[in-house]
Design a protein around this motif. Structure first.
Motif, short mmCIF file in Angstrom:
data_model
loop_
_atom_site.label_atom_id
_atom_site.label_comp_id
_atom_site.label_asym_id
_atom_site.label_seq_id
_atom_site.Cartn_x
_atom_site.Cartn_y
_atom_site.Cartn_z
N LYS A 220 0.83 -1.18 0.00
CA LYS A 220 0.00 0.00 0.00
C LYS A 220 0.88 1.25 0.00
CE LYS A 220 -3.80 2.12 2.44
NZ LYS A 220 -4.73 2.07 3.56
N GLY A 221 0.46 2.23 -0.80
CA GLY A 221 1.17 3.50 -0.83
C GLY A 221 2.32 3.55 -1.81
N LYS A 222 2.67 2.40 -2.39
CA LYS A 222 3.81 2.39 -3.32
C LYS A 222 3.43 3.03 -4.64
CE LYS A 222 7.02 -0.92 -1.72
NZ LYS A 222 7.02 -2.38 -1.69
N LYS A 223 4.35 3.73 -5.22
CA LYS A 223 4.15 4.28 -6.57
C LYS A 223 4.67 3.26 -7.56
CE LYS A 223 4.45 8.58 -7.88
NZ LYS A 223 3.26 9.41 -7.90
N ILE A 224 3.87 2.94 -8.57
CA ILE A 224 4.34 1.95 -9.54
C ILE A 224 4.12 2.45 -10.96
CG2 ILE A 224 4.23 -0.20 -8.23
CD1 ILE A 224 1.41 -0.55 -9.14
N ALA A 225 5.01 2.00 -11.83
CA ALA A 225 4.90 2.34 -13.25
C ALA A 225 4.08 1.28 -13.95
CB ALA A 225 6.28 2.43 -13.87
N LYS A 226 3.56 1.61 -15.10
CA LYS A 226 2.81 0.65 -15.90
C LYS A 226 3.75 -0.51 -16.27
CE LYS A 226 0.24 0.10 -20.16
NZ LYS A 226 -0.14 0.63 -21.45
N TYR B 151 1.99 -11.08 -12.49
CA TYR B 151 0.97 -10.05 -12.71
C TYR B 151 1.62 -8.67 -12.66
CZ TYR B 151 -2.51 -13.66 -12.23
OH TYR B 151 -3.27 -14.77 -12.44
N HIS B 152 1.17 -7.79 -13.53
CA HIS B 152 1.80 -6.48 -13.64
C HIS B 152 0.78 -5.37 -13.60
CE1 HIS B 152 4.35 -9.48 -15.51
NE2 HIS B 152 5.37 -8.79 -15.02
N ALA B 153 1.23 -4.20 -13.21
CA ALA B 153 0.33 -3.06 -13.12
C ALA B 153 -0.08 -2.62 -14.52
CB ALA B 153 1.03 -1.91 -12.41
N PRO B 154 -1.35 -2.54 -14.78
CA PRO B 154 -1.82 -2.13 -16.11
C PRO B 154 -1.79 -0.63 -16.31
CG PRO B 154 -3.64 -3.00 -14.79
CD PRO B 154 -2.45 -2.96 -13.90
N VAL B 155 -1.63 0.12 -15.23
CA VAL B 155 -1.52 1.58 -15.35
C VAL B 155 -0.39 2.06 -14.45
CG1 VAL B 155 -3.94 2.06 -15.91
CG2 VAL B 155 -3.23 1.91 -13.52
N SER B 156 0.04 3.26 -14.70
CA SER B 156 1.03 3.85 -13.80
C SER B 156 0.26 4.61 -12.73
CB SER B 156 1.92 4.77 -14.64
OG SER B 156 2.20 5.92 -13.91
N LYS C 194 -0.54 4.75 -8.10
CA LYS C 194 -0.20 4.49 -6.72
C LYS C 194 -1.14 3.43 -6.16
CE LYS C 194 0.22 7.06 -2.42
NZ LYS C 194 -0.19 8.29 -1.78
N VAL C 195 -0.58 2.50 -5.40
CA VAL C 195 -1.40 1.47 -4.76
C VAL C 195 -2.13 2.10 -3.59
CG1 VAL C 195 -1.39 -0.77 -3.61
CG2 VAL C 195 0.26 -0.30 -5.43
N THR C 196 -3.47 2.10 -3.67
CA THR C 196 -4.21 2.79 -2.61
C THR C 196 -4.83 1.83 -1.61
OG1 THR C 196 -6.09 2.87 -4.10
CG2 THR C 196 -4.75 4.85 -3.95
N LYS C 197 -5.15 0.61 -2.04
CA LYS C 197 -5.79 -0.33 -1.11
C LYS C 197 -5.23 -1.72 -1.37
CE LYS C 197 -10.13 1.28 -1.57
NZ LYS C 197 -11.52 1.07 -1.95
N VAL C 198 -5.00 -2.46 -0.29
CA VAL C 198 -4.60 -3.85 -0.43
C VAL C 198 -5.38 -4.65 0.59
CG1 VAL C 198 -2.71 -5.50 -0.26
CG2 VAL C 198 -2.25 -3.21 -1.14
N ASN D 233 3.91 6.61 -17.79
CA ASN D 233 5.11 6.12 -17.16
C ASN D 233 5.18 4.60 -17.21
OD1 ASN D 233 7.37 5.91 -15.63
ND2 ASN D 233 6.39 6.47 -13.69
N CYS D 234 6.05 4.06 -18.08
CA CYS D 234 6.02 2.62 -18.35
C CYS D 234 7.40 2.00 -18.11
CB CYS D 234 5.61 2.41 -19.81
SG CYS D 234 5.31 0.69 -20.21
N VAL D 235 7.41 0.72 -17.78
CA VAL D 235 8.70 0.04 -17.59
C VAL D 235 9.42 -0.11 -18.93
CG1 VAL D 235 8.04 -1.23 -15.52
CG2 VAL D 235 7.58 -2.21 -17.77
N GLU D 236 10.73 -0.35 -18.88
CA GLU D 236 11.52 -0.55 -20.09
C GLU D 236 11.22 -1.91 -20.69
OE1 GLU D 236 13.80 1.35 -21.85
OE2 GLU D 236 12.81 2.91 -20.65
N PRO D 237 11.12 -2.01 -22.01
CA PRO D 237 10.89 -3.33 -22.62
C PRO D 237 12.07 -4.26 -22.40
CG PRO D 237 10.67 -1.55 -24.24
CD PRO D 237 11.16 -0.93 -22.99
#
Lengths: 323, 385
Positions: free
Chosen positions: B40-46, B61-66, B68-72, B86-90
């Protein structure tokens, strides 16, 4: 450990229904099944009234009504939901009435209906659990208890014709010249009020098969069993044994093929078991007619086959990929 | 209402292209039974890893959007999108040799690599639409052939099959480079993997046979071509197919597509025969979902806890030739050993038994219940031993 149930996202504005898959379903229900079965009996009922008068309708009415009341009482006594509105009790009461001779007393129809439900179904666990076709249990009960009241020739004495199967039993094949097969087919013959309406029952039976409420396996194999066995005897000596068409057109053969033998609870479930079941019942019909003391072998033949049902259901294919 | 006309046909009449559905502000990804890799609270890139599958070969499993994780919580993780790209490097897959490292990389990018984990003589590609009402498979064959062929090439590097067969619905024009064609009558349940394998090989559960779906290959192909993890799924709604970011709440789809859902209706993710009725419109779409169905209240007779009437329709309709009538009763009374004796483990879970049940018994549910209970018992025994 059982995971905690968290309905964190449950929604008050739109409360969705949740149920297990599949979410599309065929629209088969017991109510519809029984309604279609009753509908299939209508042509035979109409022909029965035309043939035997309004008395046929009153017998069916009494039996049907008493069956429904009995079912309701039985369910109440068991503290079960009273679901007589699924027509199954009505249907089986009417089925019993169809086996009665037109001159049967009203109390016989009532007692038969009570026996159909109480002894035929309830003691075994209710609709769907009976090991033997319920109307036939009642038929056998009444036939043995009040043989005169159930006797077809005796109770239809006012008609200027004879009960074909009694003629065959007592006077042999030579007496059968009096029956025109066309008349037998159209139902102009003596017999149970509904069970002798061959053409009308055939219409109802084909309706049930066409609408998918009964599968063709049991009716077809039953008729093949009757015809095959009769042909065998007939081939041995046509002067002693009646021809196959006679066996199919008389008694309750057609009635049994489409309405008694395919009774859901007492018939097997698999395809091969259903075919074996029909054949055995059909073969038994002719054997009882030839060797037995009852002119119409149909009820006992079906009951015997019913008792074999659990055994027949063991004839099953290996499951997919099974060893 | 055309949806209520029940038919088993798997045919699809496709004219439109696949439509992209833009990502919503907030997504809910189901993570129950997954190994969470974020908090929770982490910022993640797509495209950033959020969870791993606990099994040996399950895809990540990966984040489909860039955002912040708000609830777990135990079931879901909620990510609030920040609207950026904001996307990860290929990942560059072309530099990797066929082998363990490449396999792990694919797994890390979201592919279930179990089918790729060993070689097999025959590779069957299931090109039939999985269930009536879903046209994803044929749609992908029609418009994403290049990607599917890239996926097939990658799959063949691992499986090294002597023979590759594409099973398609009879009369359809779909072909794949280097695959023989097997035409199959497009009628449910013929699309089930086990039945497709039987049609192709003539054997039930044949050995040395691997079966993969067109969707599997499409996903692998997409990764091969882009180097990015899987963050969306393709779903049929009505007569159109959509690319939808994983975890997109159904509510978003309902609003975006103008569907009508009211209280008492059922909303089904997956297929009408095997899918899952969700309890909330906030539920997000999952990787394995390829259809969204709204079943209006009262469209079908409800399932009941009724007794069996022995009509035999379940047995007569069963493609696996098992005694569903008896199995369901044994499951009901927790006599699982007897259920196994009557063919429980041959069940393909097509749902036709419950579909046809006159007494409206939840037969498939009983079968799944028995299977789960037996599996749990087995797991319990192993722990003790």
């Amino acid at each position: 450990m059982t995971p905690p149930v968290i309905k964190a996202m449950s929604d008050v504005a739109v409360r969705l229904t949740v149920s297990p898959a599949p979410h599309w379903r065929s629209k088969r229900t017991v109510e519809k099944m029984m309604m279609c079965h009753l509908l299939a009996l209508v042509p035979a009922m109409a022909m029965a009234i035309y043939m035997f008068g309004i008395r046929a309708a009153s017998l069916a009415g009494i039996a049907g009504a008493v069956a429904v009341v009995t079912e309701a009482v039985c369910l109440k006594l068991q503290n079960r939901d009273i679901n007589v509105d699924n027509y199954s009790a009505l249907y089986e009461g009417v089925l019993f009435a169809f086996l009665l001779p037109a001159g049967a007393p009203w109390w016989l129809a009532a007692i038969g209906a009570v026996v159909t439900i109480a002894l035929g179904r309830t003691v075994f666990g209710g609709f769907g659990c009976n090991p033997v076709c319920a109307p036939l249990v009642a038929w056998a009960f009444c036939r043995l208890s009040w043989p005169q009241a159930m006797d077809i020739d005796f109770n239809t004495a006012q008609f200027a014709m004879n009960y074909p199967l009694d003629q065959l039993k007592h006077f042999g094949v030579d007496s059968l010249y009096q029956f025109d097969y066309k008349n037998l087919f159209y139902g102009f013959q003596l017999g149970g009020i509904g069970s002798s309406q061959v053409a009308a029952l055939l219409v109802g039976g084909i309706f049930l098969i066409a609408t998918g409420w009964i599968r063709i396996f049991i009716p077809l194999s039953f008729l093949i069993g009757v015809a095959g066995t009769a042909t065998l005897f007939w081939g041995i000596d046509p002067s002693v044994y009646a021809d196959p068409l006679f066996h199919i057109l008389t008694g309750s053969t057609v009635f049994a093929a489409f309405f008694l033998a395919p009774d859901v609870a007492s018939s097997p479930v698999g395809k091969i078991p259903q075919i074996l079941f029909g054949l055995i019942a059909g073969i038994m019909v002719v054997i009882i007619r030839v060797y037995g003391i009852y002119p119409d072998g149909v009820p006992f033949a079906i009951m015997i086959a019913n008792l074999l049902t659990p055994l027949l259901d063991r004839v099953r294919p290996k499951p997919f990929g099974g060893r | 209402m055309p949806m209520l006309k029940i038919h088993y046909s798997l045919e699809s009449d496709l004219k439109k292209d696949i439509v992209d559905i833009p990502a919503p502000d907030e997504i809910n990804i189901r993570v129950s039974n997954l190994v969470l890799k974020t908090g929770k609270g982490k910022k993640i890139a797509k495209g950033e890893l959020i969870a791993e599958h606990p099994s040996r070969f399950g895809g990540a499993y990966h984040a489909p959007v860039s955002g912040k994780v708000t609830k777990v919580n135990y079931h879901h993780i909620t990510i609030k999108s920040d609207g950026t790209d904001n996307c990860v490097e290929p990942v560059d897959l072309s530099s990797l040799e066929t082998g363990k490292e490449l396999l792990r990389t694919l797994q890390g990018l979201g592919v279930d690599v179990a089918p790729l984990s060993s070689a097999s003589r025959l590779l069957i590609i299931n090109g039939l639409n999985p269930e009536p009402g879903i046209s994803v498979t044929e749609q992908l064959l029609r418009v994403e052939l290049k990607t599917i062929e890239a996926g097939l090439e990658m799959a063949r590097r691992f499986i090294a099959p002597e023979q590759t067969v594409l099973a398609v619905s009879a009369g359809s024009p779909y072909r794949l480079d280097g695959a023989e064609i097997k035409q199959i009558k497009p009628k449910y349940p013929n699309s089930l993997d086990a039945l497709v394998a039987k049609k192709v090989t003539g054997k039930e559960f044949p050995e040395e046979t691997r079966i993969m779906s067109v969707v599997d290959l499409y996903r692998i192909g997409k990764i091969v071509l882009s180097g990015l993890p899987i963050t969306d799924t393709t779903i049929t709604v009505g007569d159109t197919n959509y690319h939808i970011p994983l975890g997109t709440p159904i509510r978003h789809l309902v609003e975006y597509l103008g569907l009508e859902v009211s209280s008492g209706d059922k909303v089904v993710l997956g297929g009408p025969f095997r899918g899952e009725a969700v309890y909330s419109l906030s539920e997000g779409v999952k990787k394995a979902d390829h259809g969204l169905f709204v079943v209006k209240a009262g469209s079908f007779p409800a399932i009941e806890d009724a007794t069996c009437i022995n009509c035999g329709e379940c047995v007569l309709n069963c493609p696996a030739r098992i005694q569903a009538n008896l199995i369901s009763r044994y499951a009901e009374f927790e006599m699982f050993d007897h259920a196994v004796r009557h063919g429980l483990h041959s069940c393909l879970e097509c749902g036709l038994c419950s579909f046809n049940c006159t007494a409206r018994r939840p037969l498939l549910q009983y079968i799944r219940f028995a299977k789960t209970q037996l599996m749990n018992q087995g797991a319990g025994e192993q722990e003790q031993g």
